[in-house]
Design a protein around this motif. Sequence first.
Motif, PDB file in Angstrom:
ATOM      1  N   HIS A 107      44.149 133.170  22.814  1.00 47.94           N
ATOM      2  CA  HIS A 107      42.882 133.136  23.547  1.00 47.94           C
ATOM      3  C   HIS A 107      41.696 133.069  22.598  1.00 47.94           C
ATOM      4  O   HIS A 107      40.797 132.223  22.752  1.00 47.94           O
ATOM      5  CB  HIS A 107      42.789 134.397  24.429  1.00 47.94           C
ATOM      6  N   ASP A 108      41.668 133.933  21.588  1.00 49.31           N
ATOM      7  CA  ASP A 108      40.534 133.955  20.660  1.00 49.31           C
ATOM      8  C   ASP A 108      40.465 132.674  19.843  1.00 49.31           C
ATOM      9  O   ASP A 108      39.371 132.196  19.520  1.00 49.31           O
ATOM     10  CB  ASP A 108      40.640 135.168  19.745  1.00 49.31           C
ATOM     11  N   THR A 109      41.619 132.108  19.502  1.00 47.05           N
ATOM     12  CA  THR A 109      41.647 130.848  18.756  1.00 47.05           C
ATOM     13  C   THR A 109      41.048 129.725  19.582  1.00 47.05           C
ATOM     14  O   THR A 109      40.277 128.893  19.063  1.00 47.05           O
ATOM     15  CB  THR A 109      43.095 130.497  18.362  1.00 47.05           C
TER      16      THR A 109
ATOM     17  N   VAL B 140      38.833 129.995  22.079  1.00 49.36           N
ATOM     18  CA  VAL B 140      37.389 130.222  22.221  1.00 49.36           C
ATOM     19  C   VAL B 140      36.665 129.802  20.950  1.00 49.36           C
ATOM     20  O   VAL B 140      35.615 129.134  20.994  1.00 49.36           O
ATOM     21  CB  VAL B 140      37.122 131.706  22.553  1.00 49.36           C
ATOM     22  N   LYS B 141      37.201 130.179  19.806  1.00 49.24           N
ATOM     23  CA  LYS B 141      36.576 129.834  18.523  1.00 49.24           C
ATOM     24  C   LYS B 141      36.568 128.316  18.304  1.00 49.24           C
ATOM     25  O   LYS B 141      35.575 127.742  17.861  1.00 49.24           O
ATOM     26  CB  LYS B 141      37.338 130.534  17.393  1.00 49.24           C
TER      27      LYS B 141
ATOM     28  N   PRO C  63      42.333 135.735  29.349  1.00 49.69           N
ATOM     29  CA  PRO C  63      43.513 136.028  28.534  1.00 49.69           C
ATOM     30  C   PRO C  63      44.607 136.640  29.401  1.00 49.69           C
ATOM     31  O   PRO C  63      44.355 137.098  30.524  1.00 49.69           O
ATOM     32  CB  PRO C  63      42.990 137.042  27.519  1.00 49.69           C
TER      33      PRO C  63
ATOM     34  N   GLU D  20      46.728 138.918  17.669  1.00 52.07           N
ATOM     35  CA  GLU D  20      46.507 137.764  18.543  1.00 52.07           C
ATOM     36  C   GLU D  20      47.791 137.210  19.154  1.00 52.07           C
ATOM     37  O   GLU D  20      47.735 136.493  20.160  1.00 52.07           O
ATOM     38  CB  GLU D  20      45.792 136.657  17.761  1.00 52.07           C
TER      39      GLU D  20
ATOM     40  N   ARG E 270      48.223 137.788  22.871  1.00 48.72           N
ATOM     41  CA  ARG E 270      47.062 137.502  23.728  1.00 48.72           C
ATOM     42  C   ARG E 270      46.873 135.993  23.908  1.00 48.72           C
ATOM     43  O   ARG E 270      45.959 135.396  23.345  1.00 48.72           O
ATOM     44  CB  ARG E 270      45.826 138.144  23.103  1.00 48.72           C
TER      45      ARG E 270
END
Length: 717
Positions: free
Chosen positions: A169-171, A173-174, A198, A622, A625
Amino acid sequence: MRVIAVWAVSTLTMLVLAGILPEFQLESDDGDTITRTAFTAAWGAGAFGLLSALVWPVLVRGLLVVPALVLGALVFFLNGSLLLIALRLIPDGRGVSDPETAVVVAAVMSAVASATSTALAVRDDEAYRRRLSRLADRRRRRDRSPSAPDPGRDGPPGTVFLQLDGVGHDTLVKAAAEGLMPTVAGWLADPAGHRLTPWRTDWSSQTGASQLAILHGSNHDVPAFRWYEKETRTVMVSSRPASALEMQRRAIARTRDGGLLTVDGASRGNLFSGGADQLALVLSMAARRGKGRRSRAGYFAYFSDPANATRTALSFAAEVAREICESTRARKTAPRVKRGGLYPLIRAFATVVERDVVVAAVLGDMFAGRTAVYADLVAYDEVAHHSGPHSRDAEKVLRRLDRSLALIVQIAAHTPRTYRIVLLSDHGQSPGETFAGQYGLTLRDLVRAGCGLPVPRRAQRTRSASEARDAVRIALHRPVEGQEAEHPAKPSDPIVLASGNLGLLSFPDIEGRASREQIDRRHPALLGTLANHPGIGFLLVRSEEHGSLVLGPGGVEVPVGELRDGEGPLAGFGVGAAAAVRRTDTFPHVADVMINSRYDPATGTVHAFEEQIGSHGGLGGEQSRPFLLWPRGMTDPLDIVAAETAETEEGLHGLRPPPGGELVGAEAVHRVLAHWLHECSGPQVPVRAEGFAGADRANEPFPAAAPLPKTPGAAAS
């Protein structure tokens, strides 16, 4: 008019190549007029175009018996052979070329003709729609019964589920924020676009467990990517066809449902079929015999176009060269793992061949108006394992995946029915130095030291495995081999398996799940050695006196029933860790000792027990997630969860959202996707297990289970 235009451009290309390449001749030895030479080029270009259209698909279909990568290598030879035949058809023998030059000329002409045809069709929207409509009509007549209803663009929409393997998820978004994925960024910025949430994986944060649950509704008794089953003395590995087929069979037997895709569905590039009629590059189907191996048809659908074959072969060679350059540069960085041997070919297969074939299959499904399509793109996951999830290599892969997504979105505007595109991932990836790189010994070496067994003076590599690596072996018609560590030298020696930063320890000569007391009597120092090692976070082991326990450093022992998130051995592992451990503890094939590596919340790093600097498989960071990205207008996943939870007083396992508002477990994701299919396309009529577990939709029986090896540690396949 487009045919004439393409013919003219091909003729001009042939004339230019004849002027550049000394071994390619279109004139007689005495010379010809410009008009005569142009006529010769036009004749040769026309003959080559006809042969490519009529003969090439027949050749590719006949060559499906050869390995996929061998077929890719034959592309240039076959194309060159067609050009030599076309030159022989020119009157008076004016077309002459040596075989090597013919390969070059054929490749250039195929690429130019394809680019010209595509450019002309795109500029003429009405012609483009007619072409797609004709293709869709042909597919519908072939794949559907004459009485099957045609939904049309005003009817219920179809749904395409695209799985970006390993993208957390964070990857995502980034990548969207930094412009690496403009299509995704546009969806998130558009108020009428998509919504992102997520979700949290089970303890086993890997494709085998996640995708099995997403497609078939259950990942019960899948403790890791690979695990040992004592009653059959078998090592199950999620990326082995025989194991994947057995996992799929067990899930169907448990849910009594054929899968997510049983109603007019297609499964592309996945480990499991999902109950779909249409299959391409589905690993579990590779274990089948005879007509059951229909997944190879995906290669024919793509490579039947010589331009596709040429373009993919050239991209494959370029990706191999790119990996060699990048791996050379990476030798000066840390952390790093070895990237030699077959790895450049494996990376090129995952990032080029499999991507191109899967995307082409998805487009074909949309042209045919299928109700549900689920496809897995493994490129990022494979590259991130070896280059790191936040590396420049991985970012380039995300850019190319976004371009594939943009193509699918563009095509969706011209398909015979409307489509809703759902983007999701099965897990993320956590970075970090390998366990062996950090501490100078593998998990297997540490276990042997704790057991008082001989340990090699030099740390041995724990060979990495992945879906892409085993898919390449299958494409090459080579057996999928196991790790040397899977085969103990003596029946009493422990079996140590690795799934990212999750380790599994089994004693094959102890019947059933070994207890802590049994292990302590045999190897008094083992559990203390493991629990107090700085690279290990916690252990799960069964006690005869206290039930299952989680052991941590400093002699900490917590009964599984008393586990609390953020406390004791699970401190730092985040919300949901305790529930994930408790659930895995109930599995019949949980290992004697489950070992999770240390996790550093400050840096987000773990230590993989395999040769991976980007890993997944256990708890920590991560990797646990992934994400779910869906079009606005579809019901919010948490609302679906809340409605289903309210149906019982206790709630359904894996469905109750945590305080943070996340979906919990891949089985919950399956329920959400099934709900969306129901609301998008009307009531689904699932194929029950009695109609699917023993036979597929075409009434072709599954193969009988192969005899299981009788030696400890022998692999099933």
